[in-house]
Design an enzyme around this catalytic site. Structure first.
Site, PDB file in Angstrom:
ATOM      1  N   ARG A   1      -3.509   2.827   8.724  1.00 14.37           N
ATOM      2  CA  ARG A   1      -3.791   1.528   8.093  1.00 14.37           C
ATOM      3  C   ARG A   1      -2.531   0.680   7.990  1.00 14.37           C
ATOM      4  NH1 ARG A   1      -8.470   2.230   4.403  1.00 14.37           N
ATOM      5  NH2 ARG A   1      -8.934   4.440   4.314  1.00 14.37           N
TER       6      ARG A   1
ATOM      7  N   GLY B   1      -8.102  -7.195   4.619  1.00 14.44           N
ATOM      8  CA  GLY B   1      -8.973  -7.280   5.790  1.00 14.44           C
ATOM      9  C   GLY B   1      -8.377  -8.010   6.979  1.00 14.44           C
TER      10      GLY B   1
ATOM     11  N   CYS C   1       8.456 -39.536  -9.214  1.00 18.91           N
ATOM     12  CA  CYS C   1       7.055 -39.924  -9.272  1.00 18.91           C
ATOM     13  C   CYS C   1       6.358 -39.840  -7.908  1.00 18.91           C
ATOM     14  CB  CYS C   1       6.902 -41.319  -9.865  1.00 18.91           C
ATOM     15  SG  CYS C   1       7.696 -42.600  -8.885  1.00 18.91           S
TER      16      CYS C   1
ATOM     17  N   ARG D   1      -3.397  -1.652  -6.278  1.00 17.42           N
ATOM     18  CA  ARG D   1      -2.570  -2.846  -6.079  1.00 17.42           C
ATOM     19  C   ARG D   1      -2.924  -3.859  -7.150  1.00 17.42           C
ATOM     20  NH1 ARG D   1      -5.660  -4.942  -0.599  1.00 17.42           N
ATOM     21  NH2 ARG D   1      -7.707  -4.947  -1.509  1.00 17.42           N
TER      22      ARG D   1
ATOM     23  N   TYR E   1      12.135 -35.583 -16.172  1.00  7.53           N
ATOM     24  CA  TYR E   1      10.681 -35.431 -16.102  1.00  7.53           C
ATOM     25  C   TYR E   1      10.188 -35.506 -14.663  1.00  7.53           C
ATOM     26  CZ  TYR E   1      10.232 -40.510 -15.422  1.00  7.53           C
ATOM     27  OH  TYR E   1      10.310 -41.774 -14.922  1.00  7.53           O
TER      28      TYR E   1
ATOM     29  N   LYS F   1       0.832  -1.205   0.000  1.00  5.15           N
ATOM     30  CA  LYS F   1       0.000   0.000   0.000  1.00  5.15           C
ATOM     31  C   LYS F   1       0.872   1.264   0.000  1.00  5.15           C
ATOM     32  CE  LYS F   1      -3.775   0.278   2.672  1.00  5.15           C
ATOM     33  NZ  LYS F   1      -5.023   0.741   2.059  1.00  5.15           N
TER      34      LYS F   1
ATOM     35  N   SER G   1      13.619 -43.544 -11.152  1.00  7.08           N
ATOM     36  CA  SER G   1      12.507 -42.640 -10.834  1.00  7.08           C
ATOM     37  C   SER G   1      12.545 -42.447  -9.324  1.00  7.08           C
ATOM     38  CB  SER G   1      11.178 -43.256 -11.267  1.00  7.08           C
ATOM     39  OG  SER G   1      10.135 -42.375 -10.925  1.00  7.08           O
TER      40      SER G   1
ATOM     41  N   GLY H   1      11.323 -41.923  -5.884  1.00  8.27           N
ATOM     42  CA  GLY H   1      10.057 -42.069  -5.145  1.00  8.27           C
ATOM     43  C   GLY H   1      10.174 -41.205  -3.903  1.00  8.27           C
TER      44      GLY H   1
ATOM     45  N   HIS I   1     -15.857  -8.418   1.825  1.00  7.26           N
ATOM     46  CA  HIS I   1     -14.803  -9.292   2.355  1.00  7.26           C
ATOM     47  C   HIS I   1     -14.955 -10.714   1.831  1.00  7.26           C
ATOM     48  CE1 HIS I   1     -13.225 -12.100   5.377  1.00  7.26           C
ATOM     49  NE2 HIS I   1     -12.187 -11.286   5.305  1.00  7.26           N
TER      50      HIS I   1
ATOM     51  N   ARG J   1       5.241 -50.169 -12.507  1.00  9.70           N
ATOM     52  CA  ARG J   1       6.014 -50.586 -11.339  1.00  9.70           C
ATOM     53  C   ARG J   1       5.541 -51.948 -10.859  1.00  9.70           C
ATOM     54  NH1 ARG J   1       5.660 -47.210  -5.939  1.00  9.70           N
ATOM     55  NH2 ARG J   1       3.665 -48.292  -5.813  1.00  9.70           N
TER      56      ARG J   1
ATOM     57  N   MET K   1      -5.641  -7.263   8.789  1.00  6.27           N
ATOM     58  CA  MET K   1      -5.099  -6.429   9.862  1.00  6.27           C
ATOM     59  C   MET K   1      -6.022  -5.233  10.093  1.00  6.27           C
ATOM     60  SD  MET K   1      -1.064  -6.724   9.115  1.00  6.27           S
ATOM     61  CE  MET K   1      -1.200  -6.538   7.364  1.00  6.27           C
TER      62      MET K   1
HETATM   63  C1  PEP Z   1       7.098 -42.936  -3.623  1.00  6.93           C
HETATM   64  O1  PEP Z   1       7.473 -43.580  -2.644  1.00  6.93           O
HETATM   65  O2  PEP Z   1       7.404 -41.757  -3.823  1.00  6.93           O
HETATM   66  C2  PEP Z   1       6.224 -43.563  -4.611  1.00  6.93           C
HETATM   67  C3  PEP Z   1       5.885 -42.922  -5.696  1.00  6.93           C
HETATM   68  O3  PEP Z   1       5.738 -44.777  -4.309  1.00  6.93           O
HETATM   69  P1  PEP Z   1       4.514 -45.060  -3.328  1.00  6.93           P
HETATM   70  O4  PEP Z   1       3.910 -43.745  -3.004  1.00  6.93           O
HETATM   71  O5  PEP Z   1       3.609 -45.946  -4.084  1.00  6.93           O
HETATM   72  O6  PEP Z   1       5.185 -45.706  -2.187  1.00  6.93           O
HETATM   73 MG    MG Z   2       7.305 -45.745  -2.705  1.00  6.40          MG
END
Ligand code: PEP
Ligand code: MG
Length: 908
Positions: A98, A107, A864, A371, A884, A27, A797, A799, A489, A651, A109
């Site tokens: 203010r 709103g 993943c 703003r 990825y 502000k 990958s 986990g 609000h 998997r 504060m």
């Molecule tokens: C993980 O452990 O990140 C994974 C993807 O496998 P899960 O969640 O199935 O254990």
């Molecule tokens: Mg796992």
């Protein structure tokens, strides 16, 4: 800390500028910037946010000592600019005080208006303005705000009304009038006396009459409000650090309540709900500052177009609209033109949609705030894309303008069209924040939270919302208010949260004490189902099914641009052909994790899985596996078909056994019949299989190593499915992944079963498919020896779910018991299962990446765990050099946008 704590702004001198938000708050910085642009802004001063930290750490006395001289000089500056003196009873300078932090916290504060009034000054103000009623009304408002905010006079309980409002209601009742505006000078004087008596009685203190005492009290109260519960919660919800603090703005008052040539309002340079490029907003004639935001009176529209649209929604005839609710464009055409010029100048200057507040004092327009406007996810996308088309911003800026998480609102369901046709609409209000929601009515915010904790869907119904309702609003599926406009609000906060909200549904009578709402004589009780359409403002009776949103248009264009900038590919975690199709629609370029155990939850399959787990020997297991093979094969065929030409990482089984075992009598008896065993035998076997800590138990590759026939069946199902779809002209891209690997021997043992099975199936069929065998890196040991595993595995990958669990030693199953407390106590800044713990777990990911690449430079690397769909984690994975991320289908667009933002910000 810098030497300077107070920055002034006004026509003759301005110390600050827009790029000083860290010091002046949003502000303060924007007020300074507007002064620099020559826009008329009431002069004032900003106390730096750094002083807030001094307040928190050392208290009010230290603050006063630090800034007193600068505040005195700053007030002298305002006096000079305004030609009035603070504390001069004959012609008093009045100020507003203010808050204003670096990130806007609407709103949350505290604010005090009309500061500087007392029994003498009110007379001076009356004489100077020639308007005694206005003077006394200003004084009673000041006492009311100051009494509440600074002195802390609050309702006794949540069912109770505001004690000041109760006095007002009594006076109105006695006079037989409905509106505050119908009260006369004597009534207001009486009100002032009653307010003061109430304060003296309840707080055992007199209301301060010395303007300087008032000012210091207000400054400290604003600093104090940085740490009130709702502000803390808002910061938590929006990732705003506590250390930022709030600045304090002390600004000369301008009055919108000096008669019919005065007014006050709030406007947006574009539409904040859908993003349309149309100037819009609301104002109230003869009203002061907070009246529009408080949602107590029904505001009028600023533009004629907006007014017509509003009338249509509110079912107000054109005649009534013109006479009772004319737009500013019709009512004050000159001011309207000035406002239009100013909003255009501001949007062009900031190159972003603005939310502006203004006051008109006797025909003169004053800007009080500008703003960057809060907006829905849909509006974010549309505004960014239209500003890009209009040449105001470039592609990178457009991509950065959309918060990835907010795409959620576009991806989530709207009402099913067929269902909505037969639904009964019972009321309509303003379409304050779009989306569809359905739930059971509750009338109190804390109860909304409780109901949701009990697993219920609720709609929070309020007369009007206040910042205290924040938690309940966050918990509810939707919010319905009887009063308030598009800038109330409820509306502003709901849009910020991306939560469906219908505001100002005037036909609703809310009775919180009775816990009912009445519409046209029909009573709806707590717990009754209603549905809200935040895009049309309609309220429906009952529960209405919802349906997926449409993703073309601006959303598609934004995604196309994001695609060109991002480096990370985005895959999806999908276990069914349907999920795979959804993911592909959202732009996933493969499946990064197909959890085969999830394919077993459906229908009768669970029995075959239980049979496999409960079997006492290989023969029994093979019998069960033979039943599972065709089911798995047909699922894989479906997934390969849906992902034709794109990689699919399957998997091997990783079931936490306890999730599959029959625990109750009924299921154990059923399994006994199924397997031709005794009930006792089954019960015994279940007991045998019991694990103290299943997450660290017989799961992942440990299962395939003890029972290789399981891996063999799964590999067979995969290869047979791949060959079957290949025969139909589909291109399966097979990646088989081994879970929970910690040593290269584990990997090798399972890879051998897979490769042997491939050879056998290919020989039987006389045909082959290409495939890769890789591993999850999800145990800390796996990351530590990733170079040795990487020599054998063709891809990794990460986990990160298990990697987080095992690195932190936080059981995924039990974390709910202590993590909320941990987060509250600041042990971790974020839930490490949602956003990757970069300093800890992140180091293992980086190590895995480096070790993997050191032995196999072209190794494919992905993630993943749940973190694959979290924007901050995606940014980290981009920097860590992964190829990825893989996340749930609905998060694919979010991850794609986050990946583009990561590429853009890291290239800067
Ligand atoms: C993980 O452990 O990140 C994974 C993807 O496998 P899960 O969640 O199935 O254990
Ligand atoms: Mg796992």
């Amino acid at each position: 800390m810098s030497n300077k704590s107070v920055y002034v702004f006004g026509p003759s001198r301005t110390d600050g500028a827009a790029d000083m938000k860290n010091t002046l708050g949003g502000k303060g910085a924007n007020l300074a910037e507007m002064c620099r642009l020559g826009i008329s802004v009431p002069p004032g001063l900003t106390i730096s946010a750094e002083v807030c930290t001094v307040y928190t750490e050392q208290g009010a006395d230290a603050v006063r000592k630090l800034i007193e001289a600068e505040v005195l000089a700053g007030v002298a500056f305002i006096e000079k600019e305004m030609g009035k003196k603070f504390g001069n009873a004959a012609d008093p300078l009045l100020v507003s005080v203010r808050s204003g932090s670096r990130a806007s916290m609407p709103g949350m504060m505290d604010t005090i208006l009309n500061l500087g009034l007392n029994e003498e000054a009110v007379k001076g103000l009356a004489a100077k303005s020639g308007n005694e009623r206005f003077a006394w009304d200003s004084y009673r408002r000041f006492i009311q705000m100051y009494g509440d905010v600074v002195m802390g006079l609050k309702p006794v309980s949540k069912e109770d009304h505001d004690p000041f409002e109760e006095i007002i209601d009594e006076i109105k009742e006695k006079k037989g009038v409905e509106l505050d505006t119908q009260l006369g000078v004597d009534d207001l004087k009486h009100m002032v006396a009653e307010f003061k008596a109430l304060i003296a009685k309840r707080l055992d203190r007199e209301f301060p009459s010395d303007p300087w005492e008032q000012l210091w009290g207000a400054i400290m109260a604003v600093f104090e409000s940085w740490n009130n519960d709702r502000a803390k919660l808002y910061r938590k919800m929006n990732d705003i650090p506590d250390s930022w603090g709030t600045a304090v703005n002390v600004q000369s008052m301008v009055f919108g309540n000096l008669g019919d040539k005065s007014g006050t309002g709030v406007a947006f340079t574009r539409d904040a709900a859908v993003g349309e490029d149309i100037f819009n907003g609301e104002f109230l004639v003869n009203a002061q500052g907070e009246d529009v935001v408080a949602g107590i009176r029904t505001p009028q529209q600023i533009t004629l177009e907006g007014s017509r649209r509003w009338a249509q929604l509110a079912q107000v005839s054109e005649d009534d609209r013109r006479t009772k609710y004319p737009s500013m464009e019709e009512l004050m055409p000159e001011i309207y033109q000035q406002l239009l010029k100013t909003e255009t100048a501001l949007e062009n200057h900031y190159k972003d949609m603005q939310d502006i507040e203004f006051t008109i004092q006797e025909g003169k327009l004053w800007m009080l705030q500008t703003r960057s406007a809060k907006r829905t996810g849909a509006a974010m996308v549309r505004v960014a894309m239209e500003m890009l088309e209009q040449g105001m911003i470039d592609e990178k800026t457009a991509v950065l303008r959309v918060s990835p998480d907010r795409l959620n609102e576009l991806l989530h369901p709207v009402f099913d069209r067929a269902a909505i046709k037969s639904a009964r609409s019972i009321a309509n209000g303003l379409p304050a924040s779009p989306g569809a929601s359905t739930g059971q009515i509750v009338f109190f915010a804390d109860e909304a939270e409780q109901w949701v904790q009990n697993g219920l869907d609720v709609i929070l119904v309020r007369q009007e919302t206040s910042p205290e309702d924040l938690r309940g609003m966050a918990a509810a599926k939707g919010i319905l208010t009887a009063r308030g406009g598009m800038t109330s609000h409820a509306a502003v906060v709901a849009r910020g949260m991306g939560k469906c909200c219908v505001s100002g549904a005037g036909a609703i009578r809310v009775d919180p004490r009775a816990r009912t709402m009445t519409i046209d004589g029909k009573v709806y009780k707590e717990g009754d189902w209603i549905s809200l359409d935040g895009s049309t403002g309609l309220v429906y009776e009952g529960k209405i099914p919802t349906k997926d949103a449409d993703l073309s248009g601006d959303f598609g264009k934004l995604m196309d641009i994001a695609e060109r900038y991002k480096k990370l590919a985005v895959r999806a975690n999908a276990d069914t052909p349907e999920d795979a199709r959804v993911a592909r629609n959202f732009g996933a370029v493969g499946i990064g994790l197909c959890r085969t155990e999830h394919m077993f939850f459906e229908g009768d399959r669970i029995k075959a899985v239980r049979e496999m787990i409960l079997a006492r020997d290989e023969e029994g297991r093979r019998r069960a596996l033979a039943k599972l093979l065709p089911m798995q094969r047909s699922d894989f065929e479906g997934i390969f078909t849906a992902m034709d030409g794109l990689p699919v990482t399957i998997r091997l089984l990783d079931p936490p056994l306890h999730e599959f075992l029959p625990h109750d009598d009924v299921n154990q008896r059923e399994m006994a019949i199924e397997m031709g065993l005794t009930y006792e035998g089954i019960k015994h076997r279940v007991n045998d299989l019991h694990e103290a800590n299943p997450m660290m138990g017989h799961r992942g590759c440990r299962l395939g190593i003890t029972y290789p026939e399981i891996t063999e069946m799964q590999a067979r199902a995969i290869f047979e499915a791949a060959l079957n779809v290949k025969a139909q002209g589909i291109t399966p891209k097979v990646e088989i992944m081994i879970p929970l690997v910690g040593t290269v021997r584990e990997f090798n043992s399972q890879a051998k079963v897979i490769r042997d099975t491939a050879e056998a199936v290919f020989a039987e069929r006389g045909s082959t498919v290409e495939f890769m065998v890789g591993t999850m890196i999800e145990t800390p040991r796996g990351a530590l020896v990733a170079d040795s595993i990487g020599k054998q595995a063709e891809f990794f990958s990460f986990g990160t779910n298990d990697l987080t669990q095992m690195t932190l030693g936080f059981s995924r199953d039990d974390v709910g018991k202590f993590l909320p407390h941990y987060l509250k106590a600041g042990m971790y800044e974020q839930d490490p299962f949602q956003s990757i713990d970069q300093k800890g777990v992140g180091q293992l990911v980086k190590m895995g990446v480096n070790k993997g690449r050191s032995v196999r430079p072209a190794i494919k690397l992905g993630v993943c765990g749940e973190h694959g769909g979290d924007p901050a984690s995606v940014e980290f994975f981009h920097r860590a050099g992964l190829d990825y991320v893989s996340c749930s289908p609905f998060r694919v667009p979010i991850a794609r946008l986050a990946a583009a933002q990561a590429a853009i910000t890291n290239a800067k």
